[in-house]
Design an enzyme around this catalytic site. Sequence first.
Site, PDB file in Angstrom:
ATOM      1  N   LYS A  51       0.600  -0.954   0.293  1.00 60.07           N
ATOM      2  CA  LYS A  51      -0.282  -0.086  -0.223  1.00 60.07           C
ATOM      3  C   LYS A  51       1.057   0.896   0.213  1.00 60.07           C
ATOM      4  O   LYS A  51       0.708   2.486  -0.301  1.00 60.07           O
ATOM      5  CB  LYS A  51      -0.259  -0.550   0.571  1.00 60.07           C
ATOM      6  CG  LYS A  51      -2.053  -0.834   1.432  1.00 60.07           C
ATOM      7  CD  LYS A  51      -3.179  -0.423   1.130  1.00 60.07           C
ATOM      8  CE  LYS A  51      -4.339  -0.983   1.254  1.00 60.07           C
ATOM      9  NZ  LYS A  51      -5.740  -0.234   0.879  1.00 60.07           N
ATOM     10  N   LYS A  53       1.818   2.731   2.649  1.00 58.82           N
ATOM     11  CA  LYS A  53       1.698   3.736   3.629  1.00 58.82           C
ATOM     12  C   LYS A  53       1.405   2.922   4.834  1.00 58.82           C
ATOM     13  O   LYS A  53       1.839   2.420   4.818  1.00 58.82           O
ATOM     14  CB  LYS A  53       0.640   4.770   3.134  1.00 58.82           C
ATOM     15  CG  LYS A  53      -0.833   3.495   3.326  1.00 58.82           C
ATOM     16  CD  LYS A  53      -1.836   4.818   2.378  1.00 58.82           C
ATOM     17  CE  LYS A  53      -3.076   4.098   2.128  1.00 58.82           C
ATOM     18  NZ  LYS A  53      -4.110   4.401   1.182  1.00 58.82           N
TER      19      LYS A  53
END
Length: 147
Positions: A51, A53
């Site tokens: 992702k 993040k």
Amino acid sequence: MEEKKKKTVGYTTGIFDMFHVGHLNILRRAKEQCDYLIVGVSTDELCLSYKHKKPVIPFEERKRIIQAIRYVDEVVAQEDRDKFRAWETLKFDKMFVGDDWKGSPLFAALEEKFRRAGVEIVYFPYTQGTSSTMLREKLDKLENETV
């Protein structure tokens, strides 16, 4: 002599960041379809790897939140996205996943492998109007308004 009914073991995974009603819906619906529900909570490192993040809530806290949900029987760390490898370890009968994955290349291949292993993939409808991404966007917007 009475035959003992085999317990159905279910499995689902998620990041479960900023726990919301969509998460609760998946866990509740999964538990309705199995006797024993195992939930894989994605580690912070796994989230970063695909992702790009970091979750708002750290892994250990997300894990404790999921363990506290009455529908959940066991929580495991999800350190990679290989669901078949998870099955080889956990031996679940059903895997529960959001219908946003249905038809994706990842799950098309997985469906065939699981079919041969006797594992059913159950797709649940995505909870409209709520997601961790939406919550994060709202928080970012509020933060920018107060600056």
